[in-house]
Design a protein around this motif. Sequence first.
Motif, mmCIF file in Angstrom:
data_model
loop_
_atom_site.group_PDB
_atom_site.id
_atom_site.type_symbol
_atom_site.label_atom_id
_atom_site.label_comp_id
_atom_site.label_asym_id
_atom_site.label_seq_id
_atom_site.Cartn_x
_atom_site.Cartn_y
_atom_site.Cartn_z
ATOM 1 N N PRO A 7 47.085 22.801 -18.487
ATOM 2 C CA PRO A 7 47.983 22.243 -18.936
ATOM 3 C C PRO A 7 49.164 20.930 -18.033
ATOM 4 C CG PRO A 7 47.427 23.663 -20.394
ATOM 5 C CD PRO A 7 46.744 24.456 -18.479
ATOM 6 N N GLU A 8 49.432 19.868 -18.688
ATOM 7 C CA GLU A 8 50.838 19.492 -17.962
ATOM 8 C C GLU A 8 51.606 20.116 -18.211
ATOM 9 O OE1 GLU A 8 50.780 14.969 -18.900
ATOM 10 O OE2 GLU A 8 48.464 14.767 -18.404
ATOM 11 N N GLN A 9 51.938 20.831 -19.468
ATOM 12 C CA GLN A 9 53.100 21.520 -19.020
ATOM 13 C C GLN A 9 53.118 22.485 -17.849
ATOM 14 O OE1 GLN A 9 50.731 21.450 -21.652
ATOM 15 N NE2 GLN A 9 51.124 21.155 -23.636
ATOM 16 N N THR A 10 52.613 23.208 -17.495
ATOM 17 C CA THR A 10 52.435 23.567 -16.163
ATOM 18 C C THR A 10 52.685 23.348 -15.490
ATOM 19 O OG1 THR A 10 49.844 24.542 -16.454
ATOM 20 C CG2 THR A 10 51.122 25.662 -18.298
ATOM 21 N N LEU A 11 53.637 24.375 -14.170
ATOM 22 C CA LEU A 11 53.987 23.967 -13.115
ATOM 23 C C LEU A 11 52.327 23.834 -11.687
ATOM 24 C CD1 LEU A 11 55.893 24.443 -10.695
ATOM 25 C CD2 LEU A 11 54.329 26.551 -10.239
ATOM 26 N N LEU A 12 51.503 24.263 -12.079
ATOM 27 C CA LEU A 12 49.958 23.693 -11.557
ATOM 28 C C LEU A 12 49.807 22.719 -12.217
ATOM 29 C CD1 LEU A 12 47.789 27.220 -10.735
ATOM 30 C CD2 LEU A 12 49.411 25.148 -8.842
ATOM 31 N N HIS A 74 50.539 31.703 -18.774
ATOM 32 C CA HIS A 74 49.106 31.675 -19.049
ATOM 33 C C HIS A 74 48.818 31.148 -17.807
ATOM 34 C CE1 HIS A 74 48.824 27.945 -20.055
ATOM 35 N NE2 HIS A 74 48.366 27.775 -20.803
ATOM 36 N N GLY A 75 47.214 30.571 -17.443
ATOM 37 C CA GLY A 75 46.679 29.394 -16.369
ATOM 38 C C GLY A 75 47.995 28.491 -15.717
ATOM 39 N N GLY A 76 47.336 28.268 -14.193
ATOM 40 C CA GLY A 76 48.997 27.337 -14.238
ATOM 41 C C GLY A 76 50.620 27.430 -14.749
ATOM 42 N N ILE A 128 62.513 26.777 -13.598
ATOM 43 C CA ILE A 128 62.850 27.521 -13.761
ATOM 44 C C ILE A 128 64.518 27.485 -14.453
ATOM 45 C CG2 ILE A 128 65.021 28.862 -12.739
ATOM 46 C CD1 ILE A 128 63.702 28.883 -9.783
ATOM 47 N N VAL A 129 64.571 26.036 -14.671
ATOM 48 C CA VAL A 129 65.279 25.622 -15.285
ATOM 49 C C VAL A 129 64.887 25.859 -17.332
ATOM 50 C CG1 VAL A 129 66.835 23.656 -16.359
ATOM 51 C CG2 VAL A 129 66.243 24.243 -14.174
ATOM 52 N N ALA A 130 63.410 25.320 -16.819
ATOM 53 C CA ALA A 130 63.076 25.564 -18.643
ATOM 54 C C ALA A 130 63.265 27.163 -18.661
ATOM 55 C CB ALA A 130 61.817 25.425 -18.591
ATOM 56 N N LYS A 131 63.038 27.734 -17.865
ATOM 57 C CA LYS A 131 62.963 28.915 -18.440
ATOM 58 C C LYS A 131 64.128 29.843 -19.035
ATOM 59 C CE LYS A 131 59.069 30.117 -15.828
ATOM 60 N NZ LYS A 131 58.591 31.508 -15.016
ATOM 61 N N THR A 132 65.088 29.101 -18.344
ATOM 62 C CA THR A 132 66.534 29.364 -18.116
ATOM 63 C C THR A 132 67.013 28.659 -19.373
ATOM 64 O OG1 THR A 132 66.462 29.997 -15.976
ATOM 65 C CG2 THR A 132 69.053 29.320 -17.566
ATOM 66 N N ALA A 161 55.201 24.455 -24.578
ATOM 67 C CA ALA A 161 54.788 25.041 -23.748
ATOM 68 C C ALA A 161 53.308 24.460 -23.036
ATOM 69 C CB ALA A 161 54.886 26.153 -23.129
ATOM 70 N N TYR A 162 52.212 25.063 -24.505
ATOM 71 C CA TYR A 162 51.162 24.987 -23.933
ATOM 72 C C TYR A 162 50.185 24.826 -24.989
ATOM 73 C CZ TYR A 162 53.305 29.135 -21.769
ATOM 74 O OH TYR A 162 53.427 29.902 -20.851
ATOM 75 N N GLY A 163 50.543 24.180 -26.384
ATOM 76 C CA GLY A 163 49.709 23.321 -27.206
ATOM 77 C C GLY A 163 48.945 22.452 -26.918
ATOM 78 N N VAL A 164 47.475 22.418 -27.447
ATOM 79 C CA VAL A 164 46.311 21.240 -26.850
ATOM 80 C C VAL A 164 46.197 20.541 -28.327
ATOM 81 C CG1 VAL A 164 45.945 22.144 -25.055
ATOM 82 C CG2 VAL A 164 44.958 23.007 -26.721
ATOM 83 N N ASP A 165 45.274 19.396 -28.213
ATOM 84 C CA ASP A 165 44.673 19.272 -29.348
ATOM 85 C C ASP A 165 43.501 19.192 -29.390
ATOM 86 O OD1 ASP A 165 46.824 17.197 -30.314
ATOM 87 O OD2 ASP A 165 46.225 15.888 -28.625
ATOM 88 N N ASP A 166 43.387 19.991 -30.508
ATOM 89 C CA ASP A 166 41.321 20.417 -30.823
ATOM 90 C C ASP A 166 40.385 19.350 -30.891
ATOM 91 O OD1 ASP A 166 42.350 19.460 -33.391
ATOM 92 O OD2 ASP A 166 41.939 21.778 -34.786
ATOM 93 N N GLY A 167 41.807 18.258 -31.476
ATOM 94 C CA GLY A 167 40.007 17.411 -31.450
ATOM 95 C C GLY A 167 39.997 16.800 -33.102
ATOM 96 N N ALA A 168 40.564 17.202 -34.222
ATOM 97 C CA ALA A 168 40.332 16.965 -35.288
ATOM 98 C C ALA A 168 42.159 16.797 -36.433
ATOM 99 C CB ALA A 168 40.226 18.298 -36.152
ATOM 100 N N GLY A 169 42.481 16.423 -35.097
ATOM 101 C CA GLY A 169 44.140 15.833 -35.356
ATOM 102 C C GLY A 169 44.943 17.428 -35.971
ATOM 103 N N LEU A 170 44.725 18.093 -35.048
ATOM 104 C CA LEU A 170 45.497 19.112 -34.917
ATOM 105 C C LEU A 170 46.144 20.333 -33.939
ATOM 106 C CD1 LEU A 170 43.521 21.346 -38.224
ATOM 107 C CD2 LEU A 170 45.363 19.401 -38.446
ATOM 108 N N ARG A 171 46.308 20.802 -33.775
ATOM 109 C CA ARG A 171 47.439 21.818 -32.609
ATOM 110 C C ARG A 171 46.713 23.385 -32.667
ATOM 111 N NH1 ARG A 171 48.855 18.006 -27.799
ATOM 112 N NH2 ARG A 171 50.562 19.951 -28.051
ATOM 113 N N ALA A 172 46.456 23.397 -31.540
ATOM 114 C CA ALA A 172 46.150 24.696 -31.259
ATOM 115 C C ALA A 172 46.083 25.167 -30.282
ATOM 116 C CB ALA A 172 44.630 25.290 -30.888
ATOM 117 N N LEU A 173 47.428 26.348 -30.656
ATOM 118 C CA LEU A 173 47.942 27.220 -29.162
ATOM 119 C C LEU A 173 46.590 28.345 -28.628
ATOM 120 C CD1 LEU A 173 51.559 27.965 -31.769
ATOM 121 C CD2 LEU A 173 50.550 26.471 -30.416
#
Length: 230
Positions: A7-12, A74-76, A128-132, A161-173
């Motif tokens: 995900p774009e929100q992660t470091l990688l 999680h991954g990233g 680091i700033v985001a975690k702080t 941090a981890y939400g993604v669109d589920d394709g039905a207009g909702l957000r899945a963690l």
Amino acid sequence: MAGLRWPEQTLLGRLPADSQAGMLALGGFREFTPGTPIMREGDPTTFVAVLLRGWTKVTALTEDGGVALLAVRHGGDVVGEFAGLDSQPRSATVTAVGKVLAKVIKAEEFAAYLAGDPSAAAAISQSIVAKTRFSIRRRVEFAGCSVAVRVARVLVELDRAYGVDDGAGLRALGMPLTQGELAALVGAKDPTVHKALRALRRDGVIEWGYRCTTIRDLPALRTAAGLPPG
């Protein structure tokens, strides 16, 4: 790393392609089985772990001998970078939740790479700033907000941090987070957190299943958290 996307929100996920490739060339692969500590609070180890696949939970001991859930990663994401940069004892324990694949990197190798890659160094600083900031917000909220508001705010943060669109207009963690673990993350007792989740479900704001959360109405969740609709 064919087939792996982060995900774009992660470091990688934030790194430019060249920096991402350079980061992934460091260290060696290691797999962790469910329940295995990747690093332990108080240990003098200084390696850094870049998570490639799977979930981890970050915990620390409380003054009364309990365990506080500080975050999930999680991954990233990268874990252990604090000790990797300042060589101080570990501030928390990071444990695999399910199978985890990571790159484990020696502190000196990690620091040398960052010195030669400004983009990677900037991304680590932002992480680091985001975690702080998250830690500061949680301390302030715990002192002055109701449990219901804290639950909503933690869910908003997890979505950010981890939400993604589920394709039905909702957000899945989609994270393997039990109700008890959410209670530890919120800093409240299970029954009180259950009551807050039940109210959010009743109002059609979220769906809470086995280790999977869906946000049906993010503006309403932000309102429950005492935040602007977004």
